[in-house]
Structure formats: structure tokens, C-alpha cells
Design a protein around this motif. Structure first.
Motif, PDB file in Angstrom:
ATOM      1  N   LEU A   1     -51.897 -13.017 -60.881  1.00 52.49           N
ATOM      2  CA  LEU A   1     -50.917 -13.709 -60.031  1.00 52.49           C
ATOM      3  C   LEU A   1     -49.756 -14.252 -60.862  1.00 52.49           C
ATOM      4  N   ILE A   2     -50.074 -14.784 -62.036  1.00 49.51           N
ATOM      5  CA  ILE A   2     -49.020 -15.321 -62.911  1.00 49.51           C
ATOM      6  C   ILE A   2     -48.125 -14.193 -63.412  1.00 49.51           C
ATOM      7  N   LYS A   3     -48.740 -13.090 -63.828  1.00 46.64           N
ATOM      8  CA  LYS A   3     -47.955 -11.957 -64.336  1.00 46.64           C
ATOM      9  C   LYS A   3     -47.056 -11.357 -63.258  1.00 46.64           C
ATOM     10  N   SER A   4     -47.516 -11.363 -61.999  1.00 51.93           N
ATOM     11  CA  SER A   4     -46.708 -10.803 -60.913  1.00 51.93           C
ATOM     12  C   SER A   4     -45.746 -11.832 -60.320  1.00 51.93           C
ATOM     13  N   LYS A   5     -45.656 -13.005 -60.944  1.00 52.63           N
ATOM     14  CA  LYS A   5     -44.732 -14.078 -60.535  1.00 52.63           C
ATOM     15  C   LYS A   5     -45.037 -14.623 -59.130  1.00 52.63           C
ATOM     16  N   LYS A   6     -46.290 -14.527 -58.718  1.00 55.15           N
ATOM     17  CA  LYS A   6     -46.693 -15.073 -57.418  1.00 55.15           C
ATOM     18  C   LYS A   6     -47.332 -16.452 -57.561  1.00 55.15           C
ATOM     19  N   MET A   7     -47.473 -16.906 -58.804  1.00 50.90           N
ATOM     20  CA  MET A   7     -48.056 -18.220 -59.083  1.00 50.90           C
ATOM     21  C   MET A   7     -47.417 -18.748 -60.357  1.00 50.90           C
ATOM     22  N   ALA A   8     -47.101 -20.030 -60.369  1.00 48.88           N
ATOM     23  CA  ALA A   8     -46.537 -20.650 -61.576  1.00 48.88           C
ATOM     24  C   ALA A   8     -47.627 -20.729 -62.636  1.00 48.88           C
ATOM     25  N   GLY A   9     -47.263 -20.472 -63.868  1.00 54.11           N
ATOM     26  CA  GLY A   9     -48.259 -20.412 -64.928  1.00 54.11           C
ATOM     27  C   GLY A   9     -48.192 -21.530 -65.943  1.00 54.11           C
ATOM     28  N   ARG A  10     -47.802 -22.725 -65.547  1.00 51.01           N
ATOM     29  CA  ARG A  10     -47.684 -23.817 -66.516  1.00 51.01           C
ATOM     30  C   ARG A  10     -49.031 -24.434 -66.864  1.00 51.01           C
ATOM     31  N   ALA A  11     -49.937 -24.543 -65.911  1.00 50.12           N
ATOM     32  CA  ALA A  11     -51.207 -25.208 -66.196  1.00 50.12           C
ATOM     33  C   ALA A  11     -52.284 -24.728 -65.241  1.00 50.12           C
ATOM     34  N   LEU A  12     -53.511 -24.810 -65.707  1.00 46.17           N
ATOM     35  CA  LEU A  12     -54.664 -24.445 -64.899  1.00 46.17           C
ATOM     36  C   LEU A  12     -55.763 -25.446 -65.220  1.00 46.17           C
ATOM     37  N   LEU A  13     -56.261 -26.123 -64.213  1.00 48.85           N
ATOM     38  CA  LEU A  13     -57.321 -27.112 -64.408  1.00 48.85           C
ATOM     39  C   LEU A  13     -58.669 -26.430 -64.241  1.00 48.85           C
ATOM     40  N   MET A  14     -59.479 -26.501 -65.275  1.00 49.32           N
ATOM     41  CA  MET A  14     -60.826 -25.934 -65.216  1.00 49.32           C
ATOM     42  C   MET A  14     -61.811 -27.095 -65.155  1.00 49.32           C
ATOM     43  N   ALA A  15     -62.651 -27.082 -64.140  1.00 51.71           N
ATOM     44  CA  ALA A  15     -63.628 -28.158 -63.969  1.00 51.71           C
ATOM     45  C   ALA A  15     -65.029 -27.566 -63.933  1.00 51.71           C
ATOM     46  N   GLY A  16     -65.975 -28.325 -64.399  1.00 44.29           N
ATOM     47  CA  GLY A  16     -67.364 -27.864 -64.370  1.00 44.29           C
ATOM     48  C   GLY A  16     -68.250 -28.772 -65.192  1.00 44.29           C
ATOM     49  N   ALA A  17     -69.532 -28.514 -65.082  1.00 41.58           N
ATOM     50  CA  ALA A  17     -70.510 -29.323 -65.787  1.00 41.58           C
ATOM     51  C   ALA A  17     -70.436 -29.076 -67.298  1.00 41.58           C
ATOM     52  N   PRO A  18     -70.932 -29.985 -68.096  1.00 41.92           N
ATOM     53  CA  PRO A  18     -70.974 -29.754 -69.547  1.00 41.92           C
ATOM     54  C   PRO A  18     -71.768 -28.496 -69.855  1.00 41.92           C
TER      55      PRO A  18
END
Length: 98
Positions: free
Chosen positions: A74-91
Motif C-alpha cells: 500500500l505504501i509503495k503504491s501511494k495508497k497509504m502514507a508511510g511515515r509510521a506504523l504502530l506494532m502492538a503485541g504481547a512480549p
């Protein structure tokens, strides 16, 4: 951050009043960014977007890697901004591995 204070006589009485000065001090040391996972060379995805069990320095986490591959596309096709991505999950879920 550097904070300095000096005391000057107050005109209203004979006590000393502080004058505070706050300024930012730049560090003189240089730092270099080093990737902690330099052995990882991609997401280990096939051409159709499916994850391989072991590939590109990653093991497991197929669903997470496939989802990350969709975001990258999506970022490469310019359909989503690629400044940041929040990854959440357990340790221990592998958030820092990719």
C-alpha cells in the motif's frame, strides 16, 4: 537542558530575587544508528504475498509478515502514507524482529 540562576537585589525590598535562565545545550557526542537485526533482508514473502516458514532471516510469524507485506505494498503504491506504523503485541511476539 541547562538551568542557571543568579540572584539580584529586588527593588521592593532588601531580599534577593532569582533570575532564571533556561537554555538547551546540544550534545557534542556523535551517535551512529546501527540496525540491531542486520541479518533480516525483507519479509520472506513469496511473489503472491504468502509468507514462507523460514525466509529472509525470519522464522514463523507468517500472518504478521503477510499483513506487513500488505502495508508495504500500500505504501509503495501511494495508497497509504508511510511515515509510521504502530506494532502492538504481547512480549515475545516478535515486534522488534522486523
Amino acid at each position: 537542558l541547562k538551568i542557571s540562576a543568579r540572584f539580584v537585589p529586588s527593588p521592593s525590598n532588601l531580599s534577593l530575587s532569582p533570575i532564571m535562565k533556561i537554555e538547551e545545550v546540544q550534545s557534542t557526542t556523535k551517535s551512529a544508528r546501527v540496525a540491531s537485526h542486520s541479518h533480516i533482508k525483507g519479509l520472506g514473502l513469496k511473489d503472491n504475498g504468502d509468507a514462507e516458514q523460514i525466509a529472509a532471516g525470519l522464522v514463523g510469524q507468517e500472518k504478521a509478515r503477510e499483513a506487513a507485506g500488505i502495508v508495504v505494498d500500500l505504501i509503495k503504491s501511494k495508497k497509504m502514507a508511510g511515515r509510521a506504523l504502530l506494532m502492538a503485541g504481547a512480549p515475545g511476539a516478535g515486534k522488534t524482529a522486523g
